[in-house]
Scaffold this motif. Structure first.
Motif, mmCIF file in Angstrom:
data_model
loop_
_atom_site.group_PDB
_atom_site.id
_atom_site.type_symbol
_atom_site.label_atom_id
_atom_site.label_comp_id
_atom_site.label_asym_id
_atom_site.label_seq_id
_atom_site.Cartn_x
_atom_site.Cartn_y
_atom_site.Cartn_z
ATOM 1 N N GLU A 1 0.812 -1.217 0.000
ATOM 2 C CA GLU A 1 0.000 0.000 0.000
ATOM 3 C C GLU A 1 0.847 1.270 0.000
ATOM 4 O OE1 GLU A 1 -1.810 0.954 3.979
ATOM 5 O OE2 GLU A 1 -1.380 -1.176 4.296
ATOM 6 N N HIS A 2 2.098 1.200 0.452
ATOM 7 C CA HIS A 2 2.965 2.378 0.416
ATOM 8 C C HIS A 2 3.301 2.761 -1.028
ATOM 9 C CE1 HIS A 2 3.403 2.223 4.746
ATOM 10 N NE2 HIS A 2 3.738 0.935 4.656
ATOM 11 N N HIS A 3 3.505 1.747 -1.881
ATOM 12 C CA HIS A 3 3.752 2.036 -3.291
ATOM 13 C C HIS A 3 2.524 2.675 -3.934
ATOM 14 C CE1 HIS A 3 6.988 -1.377 -3.336
ATOM 15 N NE2 HIS A 3 7.361 -0.300 -2.669
ATOM 16 N N VAL A 4 1.345 2.161 -3.593
ATOM 17 C CA VAL A 4 0.112 2.736 -4.142
ATOM 18 C C VAL A 4 -0.064 4.180 -3.680
ATOM 19 C CG1 VAL A 4 -2.386 2.478 -4.284
ATOM 20 C CG2 VAL A 4 -0.946 0.455 -4.186
ATOM 21 N N GLN A 5 0.202 4.410 -2.404
ATOM 22 C CA GLN A 5 0.066 5.758 -1.865
ATOM 23 C C GLN A 5 1.042 6.727 -2.529
ATOM 24 O OE1 GLN A 5 0.311 5.820 2.377
ATOM 25 N NE2 GLN A 5 -0.683 7.795 2.569
ATOM 26 N N GLN B 1 -0.073 15.426 -7.550
ATOM 27 C CA GLN B 1 0.821 16.564 -7.676
ATOM 28 C C GLN B 1 1.083 16.904 -9.136
ATOM 29 O OE1 GLN B 1 1.880 18.387 -5.076
ATOM 30 N NE2 GLN B 1 2.838 19.805 -6.535
ATOM 31 N N LYS B 2 1.182 15.872 -9.974
ATOM 32 C CA LYS B 2 1.375 16.082 -11.406
ATOM 33 C C LYS B 2 0.195 16.827 -12.014
ATOM 34 C CE LYS B 2 3.209 15.302 -15.523
ATOM 35 N NZ LYS B 2 4.440 16.000 -15.978
ATOM 36 N N PHE B 3 -1.021 16.472 -11.626
ATOM 37 C CA PHE B 3 -2.207 17.172 -12.126
ATOM 38 C C PHE B 3 -2.217 18.616 -11.649
ATOM 39 C CE2 PHE B 3 -6.557 18.624 -11.296
ATOM 40 C CZ PHE B 3 -7.067 18.583 -12.583
ATOM 41 N N MET C 1 -7.493 -3.541 -4.019
ATOM 42 C CA MET C 1 -7.619 -3.995 -2.633
ATOM 43 C C MET C 1 -6.675 -3.217 -1.722
ATOM 44 S SD MET C 1 -7.958 -8.128 -3.115
ATOM 45 C CE MET C 1 -8.037 -8.378 -1.345
ATOM 46 N N LEU C 2 -5.460 -2.927 -2.201
ATOM 47 C CA LEU C 2 -4.522 -2.132 -1.405
ATOM 48 C C LEU C 2 -4.983 -0.688 -1.294
ATOM 49 C CD1 LEU C 2 -1.152 -3.459 -2.901
ATOM 50 C CD2 LEU C 2 -2.197 -4.130 -0.731
ATOM 51 N N ALA C 3 -5.545 -0.163 -2.378
ATOM 52 C CA ALA C 3 -5.976 1.237 -2.381
ATOM 53 C C ALA C 3 -7.264 1.462 -1.599
ATOM 54 C CB ALA C 3 -6.156 1.724 -3.817
ATOM 55 N N ARG D 1 -8.700 7.839 0.677
ATOM 56 C CA ARG D 1 -9.036 9.235 0.398
ATOM 57 C C ARG D 1 -8.293 9.758 -0.826
ATOM 58 N NH1 ARG D 1 -8.601 12.800 5.702
ATOM 59 N NH2 ARG D 1 -9.357 14.317 4.170
ATOM 60 N N ARG D 2 -7.023 9.338 -0.989
ATOM 61 C CA ARG D 2 -6.267 9.778 -2.168
ATOM 62 C C ARG D 2 -6.790 9.121 -3.432
ATOM 63 N NH1 ARG D 2 0.016 10.091 0.014
ATOM 64 N NH2 ARG D 2 -0.241 12.080 1.127
ATOM 65 N N LEU D 3 -7.222 7.876 -3.317
ATOM 66 C CA LEU D 3 -7.807 7.214 -4.479
ATOM 67 C C LEU D 3 -9.067 7.937 -4.935
ATOM 68 C CD1 LEU D 3 -7.964 4.825 -6.484
ATOM 69 C CD2 LEU D 3 -9.254 3.588 -4.728
ATOM 70 N N LEU D 4 -9.942 8.290 -4.010
ATOM 71 C CA LEU D 4 -11.167 9.005 -4.364
ATOM 72 C C LEU D 4 -10.861 10.398 -4.914
ATOM 73 C CD1 LEU D 4 -13.364 7.979 -1.311
ATOM 74 C CD2 LEU D 4 -13.694 7.274 -3.674
ATOM 75 N N LYS D 5 -9.833 11.032 -4.365
ATOM 76 C CA LYS D 5 -9.452 12.353 -4.862
ATOM 77 C C LYS D 5 -8.938 12.267 -6.287
ATOM 78 C CE LYS D 5 -6.983 16.479 -3.296
ATOM 79 N NZ LYS D 5 -6.052 17.023 -2.273
ATOM 80 N N LEU D 6 -8.207 11.186 -6.600
ATOM 81 C CA LEU D 6 -7.716 11.018 -7.969
ATOM 82 C C LEU D 6 -8.851 10.706 -8.935
ATOM 83 C CD1 LEU D 6 -5.273 10.847 -9.878
ATOM 84 C CD2 LEU D 6 -5.081 8.422 -9.274
#
Length: 256
Positions: free
Chosen positions: A78-82, A90-92, A116-118, A125-130
């Motif tokens: 999950e750290h890689h996903v985060q 940040q790129k956006f 599942m990790l995300a 929260r970051r997944l939903l924000k993306l």
């Protein structure tokens, strides 16, 4: 499978032709123009899912759309996903500050194991924000229970949205039942999706009429009847209220 399905001799193979129905690209194009975000949840592998997404106008070519691919090959925990989610956000932000008018739309391609990790508490929260900044989302290699979990995740974390799930097979039944509105397509996959849905159609292209024509008309009718009942109750109550002022002097005269 590696232990059991070994040393076999292939005697023959059969296949079912699986192609897009008529009018699918045009329907998805009209839905996106109407401001509806379309997510494709499939059990196919990533390459097949991307090809289907391009064929149905859900994904555009790389020159017109930035395709964000997050899969199990890039992310082991999950750290890689985060980290990837943080980098893409940040790129956006940087691209939007430099090119506000010509910022490329985003599309997220994610597979089941990474999803599942995300879906864990720290990364969700970051997944939903993306996904909010993405024009479309393609989830590949997802199980029927994961399809239901994705719909549940959006429902619980996006209060203003209304989720509609559409499918044609038994593996789509969990997400159809989880969504606010479930639509089943009666076709070659059987009638399980139709039996579990709120509305049944025979082809995907009829979803355009169901949403943009009949759905819009029904919304206008409901809005009109709500306003009608509201003002009708006001008029009835106000008329009784003012009629009481007229009745009070008459009642006093009769008493005298």
């Amino acid at each position: 499978m590696d232990k059991i399905e070994s040393n076999f001799e292939l005697l023959g193979a059969t296949a079912i032709e699986d192609k897009l129905q008529e009018g699918v690209p045009e329907t998805i194009h009209d839905l996106t123009r109407a401001g509806i975000k379309v997510w494709m949840l499939t059990g196919d592998k990533e390459e097949t899912a991307v090809n289907i997404g391009v064929a149905c106008n859900l994904l555009e070519h790389s020159t017109k759309m930035r395709r964000i691919s997050i899969n199990s090959e890039k992310c082991q925990n999950e750290h890689h996903v985060q980290y990837l989610l943080k980098y893409e956000l940040q790129k956006f932000k940087d691209d939007f500050e430099k090119h506000q008018d010509n910022c490329k739309p985003r599309a997220l391609v994610i597979d089941g194991p990474t999803l599942m990790l995300a879906s864990k508490e720290g990364v969700r929260r970051r997944l939903l924000k993306l996904t909010r900044i993405c024009k479309s989302v393609v989830a590949c290699r997802v199980s029927p229970d994961q399809k239901r979990s994705i719909v549940h995740l959006v429902k619980n974390n996006e209060p203003a949205c209304r989720a509609l799930s559409i499918g044609d097979g038994a593996n789509d039944v969990p997400m159809i039942q989880e969504a606010h509105v479930g639509v089943g397509i009666a076709g070659m996959e059987g009638m399980q999706a139709v039996n579990a849905s709120d509305y049944a159609i025979s082809q995907f292209r009829f979803l355009r009429s169901l949403l943009l024509a009949h759905g819009r008309w029904n919304y206008r009718r409901m809005a009109f009847i709500v306003a009608y009942i509201f003002y009708k109750n006001i008029i009835q109550s106000i008329s009784q209220f003012f009629f009481a002022f007229w009745c009070l002097p008459c009642a006093l005269l009769s008493i005298e």
